[in-house]
Design an enzyme around this catalytic site. Structure first.
Site, PDB file in Angstrom:
ATOM      1  N   GLU A  68       6.250   4.340   9.409  1.00  0.00           N
ATOM      2  CA  GLU A  68       5.265   4.301   9.806  1.00  0.00           C
ATOM      3  C   GLU A  68       5.457   4.305  11.754  1.00  0.00           C
ATOM      4  O   GLU A  68       4.674   4.935  12.519  1.00  0.00           O
ATOM      5  CB  GLU A  68       4.711   3.007   9.602  1.00  0.00           C
ATOM      6  CG  GLU A  68       3.945   3.020   8.890  1.00  0.00           C
ATOM      7  CD  GLU A  68       4.262   2.240   8.045  1.00  0.00           C
ATOM      8  OE1 GLU A  68       5.335   2.176   7.472  1.00  0.00           O
ATOM      9  OE2 GLU A  68       3.894   2.242   6.586  1.00  0.00           O
ATOM     10  N   HIS A 137      -3.841  -6.103   4.187  1.00  0.00           N
ATOM     11  CA  HIS A 137      -3.963  -4.919   3.648  1.00  0.00           C
ATOM     12  C   HIS A 137      -5.580  -5.152   3.625  1.00  0.00           C
ATOM     13  O   HIS A 137      -6.683  -4.009   3.359  1.00  0.00           O
ATOM     14  CB  HIS A 137      -3.397  -4.078   2.777  1.00  0.00           C
ATOM     15  CG  HIS A 137      -2.628  -4.315   1.850  1.00  0.00           C
ATOM     16  ND1 HIS A 137      -1.027  -5.389   2.069  1.00  0.00           N
ATOM     17  CD2 HIS A 137      -1.790  -2.906   1.128  1.00  0.00           C
ATOM     18  CE1 HIS A 137      -0.072  -4.561   1.951  1.00  0.00           C
ATOM     19  NE2 HIS A 137      -0.036  -3.185   1.660  1.00  0.00           N
TER      20      HIS A 137
END
Lengths: 334, 586, 318
Positions: A68, A137
């Protein structure tokens, strides 16, 4: 094509609307490209980028490793060199794994360097609860993005806004955190059939006009607020539902003018209650419309807890239509 | 330095208006000496100092409103005035100790168990706050603790009842004046506590501060004296003075509403939404005069609008500024153009007028009357009473009384006596109606509507059904005298169960009235008229004679009583008045 | 391509001129910090000018530069004027960032492709790779050069960037200035390998160690790496061995340091090494010119107006 034909509404899904926005903008501008995990061959874990690899090739639709900081930091560097990266983090929660890149590089590079650069990066962030994805998440982190100057924040609630806001985001010279709600991906709605369906940032949408109580809601909560409004109407409470659509910039004027008519305000968000954007809107309304208020500004929010993985418990952590109704009745009783 | 607090002047009295100061700054004051006069909606009374010393500050000007429990004046005690002391330790002796200080936002250092340094002494003194036995009436000097509602270790909020106290006049709950944790109950249940004495001690953490030894120099305190027990884990939300704790529990919307509404009681200020406040300011409506219909009794925009629309230009006119007012409030406004949007009724803009501010009694009466009219189903029944016989009875009685050097009795005590007697047989009219139930009161507490220079007042004669006509007469005279002198007590107005209104004293010939809530009936007594009356002679023949006739009017709440029952009661009163014998009802 | 390039002598003269100018600038800044104080931290690069100038001299004007935080050599070598650089240091309106970048500077020059610097070390790994990805997408033939210190080599961003750049064969060159110290941390105590460059093989890229005090040697390896990148063969990791002469920042008393504190004695001083082949009078002429250039620029920067509060609200959003 006549102008009328160009704006005919079709009913398509939220996912499809996002996919269309990406494809149209990549066709329109060769500098637009994408990278992220599993966005190419798979078409994204939620299928948002399906078909784009075939149309635009591996140089413009690039699968990355699990990295990321590169996805976002690389996008920052690529934007400085004259391209327009649209990157996907698989879950909005992962903005923490790229936090330095988002909050320092995207948000501040232009500022730190005296305005010599622009940072046209869009970070697509599948957000919110989707059913058992767990505490890392499923979060709604848009408030964190609001708190750091230099970013823009979009929170589309309908297919039409998902497409129009994404196209606006891609054309914006500033970095945009684009919070797509995972729970809305399958929701369908009318979307204008037009390459130029662009929804400007900073313009709230009055999703339902009403006269007794203003409810500000975003993302998944807009539909729940609307459902609550239908339940409240027979009880004599006529609810106005406002969807700000972008939190940065925030169209506080529309909210304030609504409160000046209804005299009561409730903010509904899926994000945790403490220091959520409801607190910010409440503060701004108190600052700007104190004397219009008949009651305290009310918040209906996610719990101040991590989200449990069990889908039922998870739903119990975010506002339901029933809770919105209950809270509205309590507020009306003041 | 100590404060004289605004005392509680009756169970339902929450505030008063300072009408005059009897002591000026610099005047010496003794305990029990009146320092000012305060008017409430119930009573005008003198406030006595609870501290001896020199008056240092008048905290409210004349005409300003002061809430019950707020400091009215500051008195410098003799010790301080001779040698102003710096940071003072907990004062010794009976003087009240700063009961109204807000809780410190600084956590009590004593609550940090790992602090090796003994905390400085002043912090301890500041952390302790006494809840004093309040003054529960002018003549009340002590009370008996009947039960404790809060135990040591319980968190308490300002305004939360901590115990019940019984006095000879009233049983009441004592509210905490301090937020924190109850550290000590100073009196056991059944013990007698004097007014002004500390009833309880409330501290930030519930730990009792160690009393500094009298001989120890200020500022020194042994570490061993620090209470080491851990702070109690409060059940509810954050305890003031304690560090906040994280609370992940589910948000309770209804509890939050309740908490919000409780601030209305706790802060004891006229509660109104921001929008209502703004509207009131725009329309020139005094919020304090508006009855609130919102949650917790707060004033809504509609309340303000309704109030402003009442056809009473005087009430809608803004209050004149407080303090020295060289300009008379009654400046006429002869020019139509200068009236402006003063809330005048439409079409009256060119009518000259005086804007006379309404008195508090007027406003309270207005609210009281309109509420009664709204809630009760008023109905009036009337009978004509021939007072011929009673006139003779009264004349004989008064002759005796004059011979004894006592005042003559009017007809009022006779009517009152007959009414009390009748009410014992018709208890539904000596009652309070609550929809689900009717409270039949076990005594007749007779209200007498009195026209005073300040406005209508209704003092109450307690236990009137046990009084003779003469003691009724004297009781009424006594009440009227106290009203005239401005010295009635708060107990003179409470707990009425039935009322007599006497518009006959000013010439009315009929007397329907508005029920005095929460009662269900009121007896109206017009003037006695000499009228041609059909009478039955001793021989059974009818004739016309001139008789003193009294048209009594009984107005009753038809929700509580049916017309026939009310009329039976009224007829009973007539029977008793017409058949009065000299030895009856003595 | 058709014009004959500069001769080796011309290149060496130019590198010398830039290195000696930066040396004077370093000394002038230190003097100012010592006498006047400073509203931030100045991280001196004295002694490291040779490798900075040598490496940048290998870049084309259109190539992208991400510099590191020690000194001004990179930016000056890339063509930025001294006055805006000093202006940034001193918080002047004439600074390249308009006065915002005082202290640990964020100077930038978009026209010369001086791309700026992040305050969090190691962020340039991923940004530089991204810039190279843009060049690859656009086919503009540009190479991105990223400087970093041995301290920043510990960042995870290095791994994410090196992996992706190698897989995608991005045109990027990473140059580590290994001066042996990351603030108070000795490189030898924080690295399991002798060289940072030893890590390159894990990513399938060349790792090159070079004497950082030898400006021309650094130039040579950088030229090679840049050409490789431009040919599409992917990134290179160069490690230039150098020394930290001063503290982490000017004023750092370095109590942690157990090697000889160097003061102004610069072993293997790049200025001397570059000057060896240059005639004395030519060198003296260059020196005098450089000193005058620095003094003029510093005085001009000092005389420029300070940034006022309005700067605070500029450039937050476009």
């Amino acid at each position: 094509m006549s102008a009328a034909a160009a704006t005919t509404d079709r009913v398509i899904g939220y996912s499809r609307a996002i996919n269309e926005a990406l494809a149209e903008e990549m066709r329109r501008d060769e500098r637009v490209w994408m990278m992220g995990q599993d966005i190419g061959r798979l078409g994204g874990v939620f299928g948002l980028t399906r078909g784009l690899l075939d149309e635009f090739g591996p140089m413009r639709v690039r699968d990355t490793a699990i990295n990321e900081t590169f996805i976002v930091g690389g996008a920052a560097g690529a934007a400085l060199a004259g391209t327009i990266p649209v990157v996907e983090l698989q879950f909005a929660d992962f903005l923490f794994t790229a936090a330095d890149e988002i909050f320092h590089k995207l948000a501040k590079w232009r500022y730190m360097h005296g305005g010599q650069f622009t940072m046209p990066v869009v970070v697509r962030l599948p957000t919110g609860v989707v059913g058992g994805a767990g505490a890392e998440h499923s979060q709604s982190l848009e408030t964190i993005a609001m708190h750091v100057a230099g970013l823009k924040v979009a929170v589309p609630a309908t297919p039409s806004d998902a497409k129009g806001l994404l196209k606006a985001a891609i054309r914006d010279p500033d970095p945009v955190l684009f919070f797509e709600h995972k729970g809305l991906y399958r929701v369908k709605g009318p979307v204008p059939e037009s390459d130029e369906h662009v929804v400007p940032f900073g313009s709230a949408r009055i999703a339902r006009p009403g006269s007794d109580l203003t409810v500000v809601a975003t993302g998944l909560m807009v539909d729940r607020a609307l459902a609550a409004a239908e339940q409240l109407a027979p009880q004599g409470i006529d609810v106005e539902v406002i969807d700000p659509r972008t939190l940065v910039p925030l169209d506080i004027d529309t909210i304030v003018s609504s409160v000046e008519r209804t005299h009561r305000l409730m903010v509904v968000h899926e994000a945790s209650r403490t220091a959520g954007f409801g607190a910010e809107i409440a503060a701004q309304v108190h600052e700007r419309a104190f004397f219009a208020l008949d009651a305290p500004v009310w918040r209906v929010c996610g719990t101040d807890t991590p989200l449990p993985q069990d889908p039922d418990l998870e739903q119990a952590c975010i506002p339901s239509t029933d809770e919105i109704v209950t809270a509205a009745l309590a507020l009306a009783a003041i | 330095m100590a404060h004289v607090l605004m005392p509680r002047l009756g169970v339902s009295v929450t505030e008063g208006t300072v009408s005059s100061w009897l002591k000026q700054v610099g005047d010496p004051v003794e305990v029990g000496e009146p320092i000012c006069e305060v008017a409430t909606d119930k009573v005008d009374t003198e406030i006595e100092s609870t501290v001896a010393g020199v008056l240092a500050e008048q905290l409210y000007a004349v005409d300003e409103v002061v809430q019950v429990g707020e400091p009215l004046a500051t008195v410098t005690t003799a010790d301080e005035s001779s040698a102003p002391a710096p940071a003072e330790p907990a004062p010794a002796g009976p003087a009240p100790v700063e009961p109204e200080q807000p809780p410190s936002i600084v956590p009590d250092p004593a609550s940090f168990g790992d602090d090796p340094e003994p905390p400085p002494a002043p912090a301890v003194a500041d952390a302790a706050h006494a809840v004093l036995m309040p003054r529960l009436g002018v003549s009340v000097t002590e009370g008996t603790v009947s039960s404790w509602l809060k135990q040591v270790g319980d968190p308490v909020e300002v305004g939360e009842p901590i115990c019940e106290v019984a006095t000879d006049k009233v049983d009441t709950e004592i509210e905490s004046t301090v937020a924190g944790v109850l550290a000590e109950q100073r009196y056991a249940e059944g013990e007698v506590v004097q007014v002004g004495e500390p009833l309880a001690v409330v501290t930030a953490d519930g730990a009792l501060p160690a009393a500094p030894p009298a001989a120890a120099p200020a500022g020194s305190r042994s570490a061993a004296a620090v209470p080491t027990r851990p702070a109690p884990a409060p059940a509810g939300p954050t305890v003031p003075g304690q560090p906040a704790r994280v609370d992940p529990s589910r948000f309770d919307h209804h509890a939050a509403v309740q908490r919000a509404l409780e601030t209305i009681v706790r802060t004891a200020r006229p509660a109104a939404s921001p929008a209502a406040r703004h509207l009131a300011a725009t329309l020139g409506v005094d919020l304090a005069s508006v009855g609130g219909t919102g949650g917790g009794g707060h004033v809504t925009r509609d309340d303000v609008r309704r109030h402003a629309e009442q056809p009473a230009p005087a009430a809608a006119a803004p209050m004149p500024p407080r303090g020295p007012a060289p300009v008379p409030a009654s400046t006429p406004s002869p020019e139509p153009g200068t009236t402006g949007p003063d809330g005048l009724p439409v079409g009256y803009e060119d009518v000259p007028y005086d804007a006379v501010p309404t008195s508090r009694i007027r406003r309270v009466t207005a609210e009281h009357m309109s509420r009664s009219r709204r809630t009760a189903a008023h109905m009036t029944t009337e009978v004509d009473v021939d007072l011929g016989l009673l006139t003779e009875v009264r004349a004989r009685l008064n002759t005796q009384r004059v011979a004894q050097g006592r005042a003559k009795l009017s007809f009022l005590p006779f009517v009152a006596r007959a009414a009390c007697a009748a009410l014992l047989d018709h208890p539904d009219l000596n009652a309070t109606f609550e929809t689900e139930r009717l409270l039949r009161w076990g005594e007749v507490n007779l209200g007498i509507a009195v026209d005073t220079p300040r406005g209508l007042m209704v003092p109450v004669l307690r236990g009137a059904e046990r009084m003779t006509v003469e003691s009724l007469g004297e009781g009424i005279a006594d009440l009227a005298g106290r009203l005239r002198d401005g010295k009635p007590g708060p107990d003179d107005f409470r707990a009425g169960t039935f009322t007599i209104s006497n518009p006959g004293s000013v010439g009315a010939v009929s007397a329907p009235a508005i029920i005095n809530q929460p009662q269900v009936a009121i007896l109206g007594m017009p003037t006695i008229q000499r009228r041609p009356w059909v009478v039955t002679m001793a021989d059974g023949q009818e004739s016309i004679a001139i008789r003193p006739i009294l048209r009594l009017a009984l107005t009753f709440d038809h929700r509580a009583v049916d017309g026939a029952d009310a009329t039976r009661c009224l007829v009973d009163i007539r029977r008793r008045l017409e058949a009065w014998g000299v030895d009856e009802y003595r | 391509m058709n014009s004959p390039g500069p001769t080796a002598e011309q290149v060496q003269l130019e590198v010398y001129r830039k290195v000696v100018t930066i040396r004077f600038a370093e000394l002038r800044i230190r003097e100012h910090v010592e006498k006047e104080g400073f509203g931030g931290f100045w991280h001196p690069g004295i002694g490291q000018e040779g490798l900075q100038v040598g490496a940048v001299s290998a870049m084309q004007p259109d190539d992208y530069l991400y510099y590191a935080h020690r000194g001004l050599g990179y930016a000056f070598a890339k063509g930025m004027e001294l006055e805006p650089l000093f202006g940034d240091l001193l918080g002047r309106r004439t600074g390249s960032t308009g006065g915002k970048g005082g202290g640990t500077v964020h100077f930038a020059d978009a026209s010369r492709h001086v791309m700026g610097q992040g305050g969090t070390l190691g962020s340039s790994f991923v940004m530089g790779a991204g810039t190279a990805a843009a060049s690859q997408l656009l086919g503009d033939g540009r190479v991105t050069v990223v400087f970093f210190g041995d301290g920043a080599s510990g960042r995870g961003t290095w791994h994410e960037a090196a992996l992706q750049a190698s897989v995608w064969k991005l045109p990027v060159v990473w140059i580590c200035e290994n001066n042996g110290w990351a603030l108070s941390a000795r490189f030898t105590e924080q690295s399991p390998t002798e060289h940072v460059a030893d890590r390159a093989p894990a990513y399938g890229i060349p790792g090159v160690v070079v004497d950082g005090q030898d400006a021309m040697a650094v130039r040579e390896v950088t030229l090679e790496a840049i050409e490789r990148a431009r040919r599409g063969e992917g990134p290179t990791l160069i490690e230039a061995k150098t020394l930290r002469i001063r503290g982490h920042y000017e004023g750092d008393r370095q109590p942690y340091r157990d090697d000889p504190v160097l003061g102004d004695e610069i072993p293997n001083d790049p200025v001397h090494r570059l000057g060896e082949g240059i005639a004395d009078d030519v060198r003296r002429g260059i020196d005098a010119e450089a000193r005058a250039l620095v003094d003029r620029a510093f005085d001009a920067a000092l005389a420029a107006p300070r940034a006022d509060d309005s700067v605070i609200f500029e450039d937050v959003w476009a």
